[in-house]
Write a protein that holds these residues in place. Structure first.
Motif, short mmCIF file in Angstrom:
data_model
loop_
_atom_site.label_atom_id
_atom_site.label_comp_id
_atom_site.label_asym_id
_atom_site.label_seq_id
_atom_site.Cartn_x
_atom_site.Cartn_y
_atom_site.Cartn_z
N SER A 36 5.95 9.49 16.28
CA SER A 36 6.06 10.76 16.68
C SER A 36 5.87 10.97 18.16
N ALA A 37 4.77 10.05 18.52
CA ALA A 37 4.56 9.81 20.10
C ALA A 37 5.80 9.53 20.83
N TYR A 38 6.74 8.70 20.28
CA TYR A 38 7.73 8.52 20.96
C TYR A 38 8.81 9.59 21.06
N SER A 39 8.72 10.29 19.85
CA SER A 39 9.76 11.70 19.89
C SER A 39 9.31 12.62 20.94
N VAL A 40 7.98 12.73 20.90
CA VAL A 40 7.39 13.82 21.95
C VAL A 40 7.68 13.61 23.39
N VAL A 41 7.53 12.10 23.69
CA VAL A 41 7.81 11.68 25.12
C VAL A 41 9.46 12.09 25.34
N SER A 42 10.27 11.72 24.29
CA SER A 42 11.38 11.87 24.77
C SER A 42 12.07 13.30 25.09
N ILE A 43 11.37 14.14 24.14
CA ILE A 43 11.83 15.47 24.12
C ILE A 43 11.40 16.02 25.33
N GLN A 44 9.99 15.66 26.03
CA GLN A 44 9.41 15.93 27.24
C GLN A 44 10.34 15.60 28.34
N ASN A 76 15.51 24.66 25.44
CA ASN A 76 16.24 24.86 23.84
C ASN A 76 15.01 25.26 22.77
N PRO A 77 14.93 26.54 22.34
CA PRO A 77 13.95 26.69 21.38
C PRO A 77 13.83 25.87 20.19
N THR A 78 14.90 25.15 19.95
CA THR A 78 14.69 24.06 18.93
C THR A 78 13.99 22.99 19.19
N ASP A 79 14.00 22.57 20.55
CA ASP A 79 13.18 21.58 21.08
C ASP A 79 11.77 22.00 21.17
N LYS A 80 11.52 23.09 21.37
CA LYS A 80 10.10 23.60 21.56
C LYS A 80 9.43 23.47 20.05
N VAL A 81 10.25 24.11 18.94
CA VAL A 81 9.63 23.73 17.78
C VAL A 81 9.44 22.44 17.26
N LEU A 82 10.45 21.58 17.60
CA LEU A 82 10.32 20.03 17.15
C LEU A 82 9.16 19.66 18.04
N LEU A 83 9.13 19.74 19.30
CA LEU A 83 7.92 19.28 19.96
C LEU A 83 6.62 19.78 19.28
N ALA A 84 6.40 21.00 18.90
CA ALA A 84 5.18 21.37 18.32
C ALA A 84 5.01 20.73 17.20
#
Length: 91
Positions: A47-55, A66-74
């Protein structure tokens, strides 16, 4: 199949099977706890890796967020926070 049937129905052998399972599992508690903690740490790091990759996607110039990225990040941050608060390392 016979073992499952012995556990499902309370017969005379049921108590004997329960006692045998109890003796078989004694002393394996710390191994189970360590396995669960290691699994939670692996999912937490994912999960931490996914957060860093989206950021990292948002750091580029001219990138539309992208709004989808915002929802996935949250969602990833929420999962990581809940797992991080629930992990208790064995002593």
């Amino acid at each position: 199949m016979a073992f499952i049937l012995l556990l499902v129905f309370k017969t005379n052998l049921w108590k004997l099977v329960i006692i045998a399972l109890d003796r078989l599992k004694r002393g394996h508690g710390p191994v189970v706890v360590k396995t669960v903690v290691e699994t939670l740490l692996l999912v937490l790091s994912s999960s931490a890796y996914s957060v860093v990759s989206i950021q990292n996607l948002w750091t580029g110039e001219g990138v539309v967020i992208n709004p989808t990225d915002k929802v996935l990040l949250a969602d990833y941050i929420l999962k990581a926070t809940l797992m991080g608060n629930n992990i208790q390392l064995p002593y």
